[in-house]
Design a protein around this motif. Sequence first.
Motif, PDB file in Angstrom:
ATOM      1  N   ARG A   8      12.052  51.263  42.653  1.00  0.00           N
ATOM      2  CA  ARG A   8      11.564  51.036  44.018  1.00  0.00           C
ATOM      3  C   ARG A   8      12.049  49.673  44.531  1.00  0.00           C
ATOM      4  O   ARG A   8      12.495  49.555  45.675  1.00  0.00           O
ATOM      5  CB  ARG A   8      10.044  51.098  44.030  1.00  0.00           C
ATOM      6  CG  ARG A   8       9.480  50.864  45.394  1.00  0.00           C
ATOM      7  CD  ARG A   8       7.994  50.989  45.401  1.00  0.00           C
ATOM      8  NE  ARG A   8       7.525  50.722  46.733  1.00  0.00           N
ATOM      9  CZ  ARG A   8       6.304  50.864  47.116  1.00  0.00           C
ATOM     10  NH1 ARG A   8       5.404  51.282  46.251  1.00  0.00           N
ATOM     11  NH2 ARG A   8       5.950  50.596  48.331  1.00  0.00           N
ATOM     12  N   PHE A  11      15.674  49.989  45.322  1.00  0.00           N
ATOM     13  CA  PHE A  11      15.856  50.716  46.582  1.00  0.00           C
ATOM     14  C   PHE A  11      15.536  49.813  47.779  1.00  0.00           C
ATOM     15  O   PHE A  11      16.244  49.815  48.794  1.00  0.00           O
ATOM     16  CB  PHE A  11      14.995  51.970  46.628  1.00  0.00           C
ATOM     17  CG  PHE A  11      15.513  53.098  45.787  1.00  0.00           C
ATOM     18  CD1 PHE A  11      16.862  53.374  45.701  1.00  0.00           C
ATOM     19  CD2 PHE A  11      14.626  53.907  45.075  1.00  0.00           C
ATOM     20  CE1 PHE A  11      17.326  54.421  44.926  1.00  0.00           C
ATOM     21  CE2 PHE A  11      15.084  54.952  44.298  1.00  0.00           C
ATOM     22  CZ  PHE A  11      16.442  55.224  44.219  1.00  0.00           C
ATOM     23  N   GLU A  12      14.471  49.027  47.659  1.00  0.00           N
ATOM     24  CA  GLU A  12      14.113  48.125  48.758  1.00  0.00           C
ATOM     25  C   GLU A  12      15.184  47.059  48.957  1.00  0.00           C
ATOM     26  O   GLU A  12      15.533  46.709  50.087  1.00  0.00           O
ATOM     27  CB  GLU A  12      12.759  47.475  48.475  1.00  0.00           C
ATOM     28  CG  GLU A  12      11.586  48.400  48.687  1.00  0.00           C
ATOM     29  CD  GLU A  12      10.252  47.727  48.370  1.00  0.00           C
ATOM     30  OE1 GLU A  12      10.252  46.543  47.937  1.00  0.00           O
ATOM     31  OE2 GLU A  12       9.224  48.385  48.566  1.00  0.00           O
ATOM     32  N   LYS A  14      18.389  47.349  48.184  1.00  0.00           N
ATOM     33  CA  LYS A  14      19.558  48.023  48.777  1.00  0.00           C
ATOM     34  C   LYS A  14      19.315  48.316  50.263  1.00  0.00           C
ATOM     35  O   LYS A  14      20.214  48.155  51.092  1.00  0.00           O
ATOM     36  CB  LYS A  14      19.861  49.331  48.025  1.00  0.00           C
ATOM     37  CG  LYS A  14      20.736  49.155  46.849  1.00  0.00           C
ATOM     38  CD  LYS A  14      21.450  50.475  46.593  1.00  0.00           C
ATOM     39  CE  LYS A  14      22.472  50.277  45.534  1.00  0.00           C
ATOM     40  NZ  LYS A  14      23.807  50.370  46.004  1.00  0.00           N
ATOM     41  N   ALA A  15      18.081  48.738  50.585  1.00  0.00           N
ATOM     42  CA  ALA A  15      17.746  49.012  51.983  1.00  0.00           C
ATOM     43  C   ALA A  15      17.831  47.735  52.807  1.00  0.00           C
ATOM     44  O   ALA A  15      18.341  47.742  53.942  1.00  0.00           O
ATOM     45  CB  ALA A  15      16.358  49.628  52.093  1.00  0.00           C
ATOM     46  N   ASP A  16      17.370  46.610  52.248  1.00  0.00           N
ATOM     47  CA  ASP A  16      17.470  45.329  52.954  1.00  0.00           C
ATOM     48  C   ASP A  16      18.926  44.927  53.159  1.00  0.00           C
ATOM     49  O   ASP A  16      19.304  44.451  54.236  1.00  0.00           O
ATOM     50  CB  ASP A  16      16.734  44.232  52.183  1.00  0.00           C
ATOM     51  CG  ASP A  16      15.217  44.375  52.277  1.00  0.00           C
ATOM     52  OD1 ASP A  16      14.749  45.044  53.227  1.00  0.00           O
ATOM     53  OD2 ASP A  16      14.510  43.797  51.412  1.00  0.00           O
ATOM     54  N   LEU A  18      21.522  46.983  53.302  1.00  0.00           N
ATOM     55  CA  LEU A  18      22.090  47.888  54.306  1.00  0.00           C
ATOM     56  C   LEU A  18      21.609  47.527  55.717  1.00  0.00           C
ATOM     57  O   LEU A  18      22.382  47.557  56.683  1.00  0.00           O
ATOM     58  CB  LEU A  18      21.737  49.347  53.980  1.00  0.00           C
ATOM     59  CG  LEU A  18      22.431  49.933  52.753  1.00  0.00           C
ATOM     60  CD1 LEU A  18      21.872  51.319  52.435  1.00  0.00           C
ATOM     61  CD2 LEU A  18      23.925  50.013  52.995  1.00  0.00           C
ATOM     62  N   ARG A  19      20.315  47.147  55.824  1.00  0.00           N
ATOM     63  CA  ARG A  19      19.769  46.739  57.116  1.00  0.00           C
ATOM     64  C   ARG A  19      20.493  45.488  57.624  1.00  0.00           C
ATOM     65  O   ARG A  19      20.852  45.400  58.802  1.00  0.00           O
ATOM     66  CB  ARG A  19      18.272  46.479  56.962  1.00  0.00           C
ATOM     67  CG  ARG A  19      17.456  47.120  58.046  1.00  0.00           C
ATOM     68  CD  ARG A  19      15.957  46.874  57.877  1.00  0.00           C
ATOM     69  NE  ARG A  19      15.374  47.898  57.009  1.00  0.00           N
ATOM     70  CZ  ARG A  19      14.786  47.703  55.869  1.00  0.00           C
ATOM     71  NH1 ARG A  19      14.654  46.485  55.384  1.00  0.00           N
ATOM     72  NH2 ARG A  19      14.291  48.697  55.169  1.00  0.00           N
TER      73      ARG A  19
END
Length: 153
Positions: A8, A11-12, A14-16, A18-19
């Motif tokens: 998790r 993923f967070e 990677k999401a940050d 990508l954002r």
Amino acid sequence: MKGLNGQREEFERKADELRDRLLHTIEAIDRRRHALLDVKTRVRRHGPGVVAAGGLLLAILGGAAVIALVRGARARDERLRGERVRALVRSWQHPDWVAARGKPSVPREIGRKLLVGAVSFAAMQLIRRGIRLTLAPPGRGALVRRRAPELQA
């Protein structure tokens, strides 16, 4: 549970990332849009070229107009010369067939009538304005007429 927690967080992260990349991309697109739509920058960059192209276009059109006028005048002179010769021959062969000059062309008549109408309209407007100014009571936009200064004795 710990393995799921680690995923998790990954993923967070990677999401940050990508954002952040998406925000940088959007900011770059926004900067380019501003640069593209900035009139001052466009005029500074392309103004001289547009002016030069416009000047060149005007020069070409002016040259083409002069050439067309010269060619038209030469053709008209040649055509008139030929018509005069034919008219002379025709009047010599058939003196009773000599006719008065024909009517002017339709475009010429339309142009003449439009010009007469425009001049008449302008004259009527000037006359109406003069009458209005002459008959208007003083102080309501009428022209103030100055008297000649009187000499004091």
